[in-house]
Design a protein around this motif. Structure first.
Motif, PDB file in Angstrom:
ATOM      1  N   LYS A  48      46.548  36.835  42.934  1.00 46.84           N
ATOM      2  CA  LYS A  48      47.055  35.613  43.031  1.00 46.84           C
ATOM      3  C   LYS A  48      47.160  34.471  43.674  1.00 46.84           C
ATOM      4  CE  LYS A  48      51.352  38.612  40.902  1.00 46.84           C
ATOM      5  NZ  LYS A  48      52.787  39.007  40.990  1.00 46.84           N
ATOM      6  N   ALA A  49      47.188  33.268  43.184  1.00 47.75           N
ATOM      7  CA  ALA A  49      47.113  32.106  44.112  1.00 47.75           C
ATOM      8  C   ALA A  49      48.180  32.374  45.284  1.00 47.75           C
ATOM      9  CB  ALA A  49      48.083  30.827  43.557  1.00 47.75           C
ATOM     10  N   GLU A  50      49.008  33.114  45.451  1.00 46.83           N
ATOM     11  CA  GLU A  50      49.559  33.378  46.571  1.00 46.83           C
ATOM     12  C   GLU A  50      48.979  34.667  48.100  1.00 46.83           C
ATOM     13  OE1 GLU A  50      52.054  35.238  44.533  1.00 46.83           O
ATOM     14  OE2 GLU A  50      50.901  33.931  44.369  1.00 46.83           O
ATOM     15  N   GLU A  53      43.904  31.673  50.869  1.00 49.65           N
ATOM     16  CA  GLU A  53      44.425  31.264  52.120  1.00 49.65           C
ATOM     17  C   GLU A  53      43.644  29.802  51.725  1.00 49.65           C
ATOM     18  OE1 GLU A  53      42.287  32.903  55.970  1.00 49.65           O
ATOM     19  OE2 GLU A  53      43.007  34.873  55.401  1.00 49.65           O
ATOM     20  N   PRO A  54      44.130  29.195  52.365  1.00 47.95           N
ATOM     21  CA  PRO A  54      43.780  27.531  52.234  1.00 47.95           C
ATOM     22  C   PRO A  54      42.245  27.017  52.746  1.00 47.95           C
ATOM     23  CG  PRO A  54      45.798  27.782  53.570  1.00 47.95           C
ATOM     24  CD  PRO A  54      44.966  29.188  53.971  1.00 47.95           C
ATOM     25  N   TRP A  73      40.643  30.195  49.217  1.00 49.97           N
ATOM     26  CA  TRP A  73      39.471  31.196  49.772  1.00 49.97           C
ATOM     27  C   TRP A  73      39.927  32.352  49.956  1.00 49.97           C
ATOM     28  CZ3 TRP A  73      35.722  30.975  53.984  1.00 49.97           C
ATOM     29  CH2 TRP A  73      36.502  30.615  55.302  1.00 49.97           C
ATOM     30  N   VAL A  74      39.136  33.581  49.864  1.00 50.96           N
ATOM     31  CA  VAL A  74      39.450  34.964  49.620  1.00 50.96           C
ATOM     32  C   VAL A  74      38.513  36.178  50.074  1.00 50.96           C
ATOM     33  CG1 VAL A  74      38.895  35.094  47.457  1.00 50.96           C
ATOM     34  CG2 VAL A  74      40.691  36.969  48.374  1.00 50.96           C
ATOM     35  N   VAL A  95      37.720  29.419  45.967  1.00 50.28           N
ATOM     36  CA  VAL A  95      38.160  30.275  44.406  1.00 50.28           C
ATOM     37  C   VAL A  95      38.625  28.912  43.689  1.00 50.28           C
ATOM     38  CG1 VAL A  95      39.786  31.644  42.797  1.00 50.28           C
ATOM     39  CG2 VAL A  95      39.222  32.295  45.108  1.00 50.28           C
ATOM     40  N   VAL A  96      37.744  28.423  42.020  1.00 50.50           N
ATOM     41  CA  VAL A  96      37.970  27.675  41.470  1.00 50.50           C
ATOM     42  C   VAL A  96      38.164  27.475  40.173  1.00 50.50           C
ATOM     43  CG1 VAL A  96      35.855  26.626  42.899  1.00 50.50           C
ATOM     44  CG2 VAL A  96      35.606  27.660  40.539  1.00 50.50           C
TER      45      VAL A  96
END
Length: 205
Positions: A48-50, A53-54, A73-74, A95-96
Motif C-alpha cells: 500500500k502507499a503507506e 518511503e518518500p 520508493w520501496v 513506484v509510479v
C-alpha cells in the motif's frame, strides 16, 4: 529469430514483498538510471502507499514530453533463475502511478546489483550465481506482444487526453457564450445584418 536487435528484452523474474509473484512482463532497460515499479504491480504484491518511503526523484522519458514524480520508493527482493540455481538481490524501485503494459522496469542500478549483462541480439541476460553462470532467456514473440499492447495503450491515452482537451474547450466556449451579446455594426440602419459579438461584462463606454 527475425530482426535480431529489434526487440525489447522482456524477462520473468520473481519479486518478493508481502506476497511473492513471478511476473512475466519485466522490461530490462540498460538506458534507464532508475528501476520502476508500476502501481498495479505494487497492489498485486500486497503493498500500500503507506509501505513506501518518500522520494524526491523526478524523471523524464516515461511519458513523452512530461516529467513524472513517483509516489514513493520501496526496496524489494528480486530473484532470477529457478529453484535449483538462482540469484536474489534487494532492489530499490521508484513506484509510479502510470499505466503500462509492463509490470516493472529494471534499469542500470538493478543490472549493476546483479552484475548482469543483457544481450539484445539474442534476448538473453547472464549473471553470476552461487553455482556458476545463470542465463535467462527472453522470447521475441512476447516482446512483439508487449510492443503491440504498448502501441494500443499509447493510442488510447492520446485519445483520452484529446477528449479531455475537447471537453475543456467546449466548457469554456459554453461559459463564454453566456457572457456574450450580439451588437449591430450600424444600429441606425434597420437593414444592417452584420453583427459583432462582445463580452457582456464590458463597460458601456
Amino acid at each position: 529469430m527475425p530482426s535480431p536487435g529489434g526487440y525489447a528484452l522482456v524477462l520473468n523474474p520473481t519479486i518478493v514483498a508481502w506476497r511473492t509473484y513471478k511476473f512475466s512482463r519485466v522490461l530490462i532497460n540498460g538506458g534507464n538510471n532508475i528501476n520502476i515499479l508500476y502501481r498495479d504491480t505494487m497492489t498485486k504484491l500486497g503493498l500500500k502507499a503507506e509501505d513506501l518511503e518518500p522520494t524526491r526523484t523526478i524523471f523524464h522519458g516515461i511519458v513523452p514530453g512530461l516529467s513524472c514524480s513517483p509516489i514513493g520508493w520501496v526496496r524489494l527482493d528480486v530473484l532470477f533463475g529457478d529453484s535449483s540455481h538462482f540469484q536474489r538481490e534487494p532492489i530499490w524501485f521508484e513506484v509510479v502511478d502510470l499505466s503500462s503494459v509492463y509490470h516493472a522496469l529494471l534499469g542500470r542500478p538493478a543490472l549493476a546489483k546483479f552484475m548482469a549483462v543483457p544481450h539484445y541480439a539474442y534476448l538473453k541476460m547472464k549473471m553470476p550465481g552461487p553455482k556458476g553462470l545463470i542465463t535467462i532467456t527472453g522470447d521475441y514473440r512476447k516482446s512483439l506482444e508487449c510492443a503491440r499492447d504498448g502501441a494500443k495503450l499509447a493510442e488510447s491515452l492520446v485519445i483520452a487526453e484529446e477528449q479531455r482537451q475537447l471537453d475543456r474547450i467546449v466548457a469554456l466556449a459554453g461559459e463564454a457564450s453566456k457572457e456574450a451579446k450580439k451588437v449591430k455594426l450600424n444600429p441606425e440602419d434597420p437593414s444592417c445584418s452584420k453583427y459583432v459579438v462582445i463580452c457582456a461584462r464590458l463597460d458601456g463606454k
